[in-house]
Design an enzyme around this catalytic site. Structure first.
Site, short mmCIF file in Angstrom:
data_model
loop_
_atom_site.label_atom_id
_atom_site.label_comp_id
_atom_site.label_asym_id
_atom_site.label_seq_id
_atom_site.Cartn_x
_atom_site.Cartn_y
_atom_site.Cartn_z
N ARG A 117 0.82 -1.20 0.06
CA ARG A 117 -0.06 0.00 -0.07
C ARG A 117 0.73 1.31 -0.04
NH1 ARG A 117 -3.92 0.01 5.08
NH2 ARG A 117 -4.93 -1.73 4.11
N ARG A 145 -1.58 6.78 9.81
CA ARG A 145 -1.59 6.32 8.39
C ARG A 145 -1.40 7.45 7.44
NH1 ARG A 145 -3.96 1.25 8.36
NH2 ARG A 145 -3.05 -0.03 10.20
N LYS A 164 -3.57 1.50 15.18
CA LYS A 164 -3.45 2.31 13.90
C LYS A 164 -4.18 3.79 14.35
CE LYS A 164 -6.03 -0.39 11.62
NZ LYS A 164 -7.04 -1.23 10.46
N LYS A 222 -6.21 7.33 12.47
CA LYS A 222 -6.26 7.79 11.14
C LYS A 222 -6.76 9.23 11.06
CE LYS A 222 -7.53 3.23 9.13
NZ LYS A 222 -8.60 2.31 8.73
N CYS A 249 -15.45 -3.23 0.15
CA CYS A 249 -14.05 -3.43 0.41
C CYS A 249 -13.54 -4.54 -0.39
CB CYS A 249 -14.13 -3.87 1.89
SG CYS A 249 -14.50 -5.55 2.36
N CYS A 296 -8.11 -10.80 1.24
CA CYS A 296 -8.10 -10.39 2.72
C CYS A 296 -8.20 -11.47 3.64
CB CYS A 296 -9.34 -9.40 2.90
SG CYS A 296 -9.45 -8.98 4.54
N CYS A 353 -16.60 -8.05 6.44
CA CYS A 353 -16.43 -8.32 7.79
C CYS A 353 -16.61 -7.16 8.39
CB CYS A 353 -15.13 -9.33 8.10
SG CYS A 353 -13.74 -8.03 8.52
N CYS A 402 -13.91 -1.64 6.49
CA CYS A 402 -13.04 -1.26 5.60
C CYS A 402 -13.94 -0.28 4.59
CB CYS A 402 -12.09 -2.16 4.71
SG CYS A 402 -11.23 -2.90 5.90
#
Ligand code: SRM
Ligand code: SF4
Length: 574
Positions: A83, A152, A215, A217, A436, A442, A481, A485
């Site tokens: 990424r 991020r 993380k 954001k 997503c 994934c 899930c 995302c």
């Protein structure tokens, strides 16, 4: 006696295993370099796999092939997802051509635009990882901290130059992204053959040796567009522009989407606005919020480690008081703002400087050449002739930005010849759909998302057409899930994967990313989803008010009851 709430950590909790891995990693080195050289396996060790995320890559395996390879006693078909870190989603044509080459030569022949306005490459085998990262670096981009327990890629409203203030806001997003990136030399040593530091101390002033608990954001929105979903960010910044001047930013903290099925101590949460700062105080404020989460965040239970849980467990007021004490100044009262929607505006728009911007829809952000759709090639051809730049959006689309009036016809011709102008004919719901990645790459996917979206849309569109609703702009989001995302908890209609072919159907978020949706049907299949939607579409067609959006209608009409307020226990120190 004081009782601790069930979702708080015990008073002397053991640190999570990842804290040990980070602490022992010598600032994210671990044994990644050695693991890359091991020819026996296509994988790297578990610990290195966790550290690799901080370098922008995930080890994955093709889940479509898992069973067959197991039967053949072969190791899984390992490969790596990579990424990029692209603040604000800006890509030059030269970079585009290089990223496209990497997709075809080193990855699976596709480029994937993500919901955080950057690119992912899938399917890179281990020995190609280093040359790919080096090539990205040579193209003046990076993958550092695109994943991992760090700040991020900072996202920002992509439409570049509606006003001069818009450009300034983007510059702030880029400054935050650069300023809050890790400083470790590990990235240069491992991927770029940089000299190892001998005798000099490594400096990681913000993060220290264990980086953040989880993380983090940051997203910056410019009202009336909430195209970054600012309330889904750990730190959301709402630009306040008055008389064409950027006055500063409302500061919203503690947004996040991720949850776990069946665990009510995890939940999506919208960020809370805590005040306003002028531009000159933005960086210090953002850095102090990150540092406070570094110090207060839960390092024992990763499920509860995001800022949203820190706020709910310690109390928003306590967090703000400590923040202002550390900053040495108080935040100003929040300023008025109004969001209209969180989607993208397709087609041509004119910027303040006389240049033009063309937003193209890329379904699920997947740039590939499949049949008539020559989207990967189309963007490559555009990059060859385009004089401006490209902007990726948080809805997985792309803007061909800064086009001169005299170049528009040429751009239009390439767009048309590669089938990139399909947004003109698409239904309202298809234009607003986000999925997503999910299967097959994934590792956390429980159900299909990206691959299922076109199939689902055909069926939902047929229902909408029966009710005369083909043009209704309805936000549909699907995630494989509950990690969320595609930010499904902000969809007017959302499917959240529970198992193969089964989803929670969630309804009634608003159209501008300011209200969460709620579960309408739990763990249902496609037939049940369509059966649930059909009567709601029928009522919407007959009873909606002028300009009333689907999610708002569902609540107003009582078709969906208002969400019960969630009681969040504040952690008490005993
Ligand atoms: Fe995500 C994990 C893909 C945006 C919440 N996400 C993953 C992983 C890396 C799976 C994994 O951990 O093994 C997925 C890789 C799939 C693949 O094969 O590519 C993945 N996330 C994505 C992308 C590519 C989805 C997309 O279709 O575009 C997005 C990449 C963003 C980027 O460029 O940085 C992506 N992920 C998001 C968002 C949306 C956003 O940030 O605006 C969210 C919800 C917001 C949030 O963070 O709360 C999101 N991803 C998660 C979570 C849940 C985090 C949590 O707090 O519980 C996970 C799982 C985790 O971290 O443990 C996750
Ligand atoms: Fe994977 Fe779940 Fe994220 Fe979809 S929402 S990409 S299935 S982690």
């Amino acid at each position: 006696m004081t009782t601790l709430p069930s979702n708080s950590a015990p008073s002397n909790p053991a640190l999570s295993d990842l804290e040990r891995i980070k602490a022992d990693s010598r600032y994210l080195r671990g044994s990644i370099a050695e693991g890359l050289r091991d020819p026996i396996t296509g994988a790297i060790s578990d610990d290195d796999g966790k550290l690799l995320k901080f370098h922008g890559s995930y080890q994955q395996d093709d889940r479509d092939l898992r069973d067959e390879r197991r039967r053949q006693k072969l190791e899984p078909a390992y490969s790596f997802m990579l990424r990029a870190r692209l603040a604000g989603g800006v890509v030059t044509p030269v970079q585009w051509l290089e990223f496209d080459r990497l997709a075809r030569e080193y990855a699976n022949g596709t480029l994937r635009i993500t919901t955080r306005q950057t690119f992912q490459w899938h399917g890179i085998i281990k020995r190609k990882l280093k040359p790919t990262i080096a090539a990205i670096h040579d193209a003046l981009a990076s993958t550092i901290a695109a994943c991992g327990d760090v700040v991020r890629n900072v996202v920002s409203t992509p439409n570049p130059v509606a006003t001069r203030a818009h450009a300034l806001a983007y510059e702030w997003a880029a400054a935050l992204s650069d300023g809050l990136a890790p400083k470790t030399r590990a990235y240069h040593e491992i991927w770029l053959d940089g000299e190892a530091l001998v005798g000099e101390p490594e400096l990681e002033p913000l993060y220290g040796t264990t980086y953040l608990p989880r993380k983090f954001k940051i997203g910056l929105a410019i009202p009336p567009l909430n195209d970054v979903d600012v309330f889904a960010q750990d730190l959301g910044l709402i630009a306040i522009i008055e008389q064409g001047e950027l006055r500063g930013f409302n500061v919203a903290i503690g947004g996040g989407m991720g949850a776990t099925h069946g665990d009510p101590t995890t939940y999506p949460r919208l960020a809370s606005v805590i005040g306003f700062v002028p531009p000159e105080r933005l960086f210090a404020t953002a850095e102090a919020i990150v540092a406070l989460q570094r110090d207060w965040g839960n390092r024992s239970e990763r499920k509860h480690a995001r800022l949203k849980y820190t706020l709910d467990h310690r109390g928003l007021d306590a967090f703000k008081t400590e923040l202002e004490t550390r900053l040495g100044f108080a935040l100003e009262p929040e300023r008025a703002y109004r969001f209209e929607h969180n989607g993208d505006r397709y087609g041509w728009t004119e910027g303040h400087n006389g240049r033009w911007h063309l937003t193209l829809q890329i379904e699920s952000g997947r740039l590939a050449d499949v049949g008539e759709r020559r989207w990967l090639s189309g963007l490559r051809e555009l990059a060859k002739v385009h004089q401006g730049d490209f902007r990726l959006t948080c809805n997985q689309n792309v803007i061909v930005a800064n086009v001169r009036e005299e170049d528009r016809a040429q751009i239009d011709a390439v767009v048309h010849s590669h089938g990139l102008d399909g947004y003109r004919q698409r239904s309202g719901i298809r234009r607003h759909a986000v999925a997503c990645v999910a299967l097959p790459t994934c590792g956390l996917a429980m159900a299909e998302a990206e691959r299922y979206l076109p199939i689902l849309l055909d069926k939902v569109e047929a229902l909408l057409a029966e009710h005369g609703l083909s043009d209704a702009p309805i936000l549909l989001r699907i995630s494989g899930c509950p990690n969320g995302c595609s930010r499904p908890y902000l969809g007017e209609i959302a499917l959240v994967g529970r198992g193969p072919g089964r989803y929670d159907l969630r309804l009634a978020a608003d159209f501008s990313g300011q209200r969460l949706n709620q579960v309408y049907r739990e763990n249902v299949d496609e037939t049940a989803i369509l059966e649930a939607l059909d009567p709601l579409f029928a009522r919407y067609a007959l009873e909606r008010g002028h300009g009333e959006h689907f999610g708002d209608f569902l609540l107003r009409s009582g078709a969906v009851a208002p969400a019960p307020s969630r009681r969040i226990p504040v952690e008490v120190t005993v």
